[in-house]
Design an enzyme around this catalytic site. Sequence first.
Site, PDB file in Angstrom:
ATOM      1  N   ASP A  90      10.477  49.465  43.644  1.00 37.11           N
ATOM      2  CA  ASP A  90      10.105  48.546  44.195  1.00 37.11           C
ATOM      3  C   ASP A  90      10.947  47.938  45.094  1.00 37.11           C
ATOM      4  OD1 ASP A  90       8.183  46.369  45.249  1.00 37.11           O
ATOM      5  OD2 ASP A  90       7.179  47.010  43.735  1.00 37.11           O
ATOM      6  N   HIS A 128      11.793  50.264  47.638  1.00 36.52           N
ATOM      7  CA  HIS A 128      11.098  50.017  48.946  1.00 36.52           C
ATOM      8  C   HIS A 128      12.046  49.145  50.013  1.00 36.52           C
ATOM      9  CE1 HIS A 128       6.849  49.962  46.695  1.00 36.52           C
ATOM     10  NE2 HIS A 128       7.448  51.217  46.584  1.00 36.52           N
TER      11      HIS A 128
END
Length: 369
Positions: free
Chosen positions: A202, A224
Amino acid sequence: MSALRLVILFFSVAAYASALPTNATLDDSCTINTFNDVSSVTSSCTSITLKGITIPAGETLDLSLKSGTTVKITGTIKFDYKTWDGPLMRIKGSKVTVKADSGVQLNGQGEKYWDGQGDKGKTKPKFLKIQTTGGSVIQDLYLLNCPRQCVSINDVDSTTIKGFTIDVSAGDTDDLGHNTDGFDISKATNLVIQDSTIKNQDDCVAINYGSNIKISGLKCSGGHGLSLSVGQSKDDSSTNQVKNVTFSDCEVKKSRNGIHIKTHTDAAAGYIKDVTYKNIKLSDITHYGINVQEDYKDGSSTGSAKGNIPITKLNMNSITGSMTGSSGMDVYILCGSGGCSDWTWSGVSISGNKKSDSCNFSPSGYTCK
């Protein structure tokens, strides 16, 4: 025994005791050897050694420290498994220093929790919560296999975090690890994060609320990207504010995004201003090199942007690198009405895209292509 000998003995013992360091005792009471030692040691000592211990399931390793305390972690810490919210560990205090010896790991045993559903599915604990002030320094911690979010930074002021290793790469197997953010910043001022490696699934860093934040020398992979996510509160605009933030000299590779800025359309008013990304090197980015969107709601893009949290003075300087995969886009910008202004970009050069840029706002110095 004569009175004279008693007097001599009394003064000899007093002299020996006064010669000991302030934190020392004959029974080594400022060393944490078991979980049961934590509370008594942290409440009485300011120079603490934390040896390798196992934290019982469902318990927090709570380092709520006296002002000025130094903690040295000398052995691997393992956190036993239980489905609960956590955190597994807390560091709290003013003017504190927490440092781990080389090779020492904090093992969250995330592999026992991962089910491919992240914040959903079985309840998973957050790993480390930091609440420090007053020039505190936390360094050289090695977090292995976070069950979900790795480092939660809340109510922090004047703190430096450096030399961290966050390794959740095992969560890549069968796509089981999710919501394993590296650093989540929900309330911070005068914060420095530097020289750290993050392997996760993430955001490498996600800033929700804070000011005067400097982030540099990060090596991010698998996640991310370097992110701002503003608008977590639907009724308190004072917590939907990010200003004076700099990301510099960072690498992002094998990630969904390089840089990601998102605002939430269902949030109370707020702002993002005076944010700079400079000297950011990207490689093997699969979706967006730079993604700025004002259309986020309920955890996803809606395509309907809103300017409730305007983004002003967004500076990009020397953002370079490459995309990979079948659907990569160098730059995506979606602004709500009046939501974006006074952006200056220079040296933005990203190659390997499969799709043309998509922009409804043009920064000064960059032409969407």
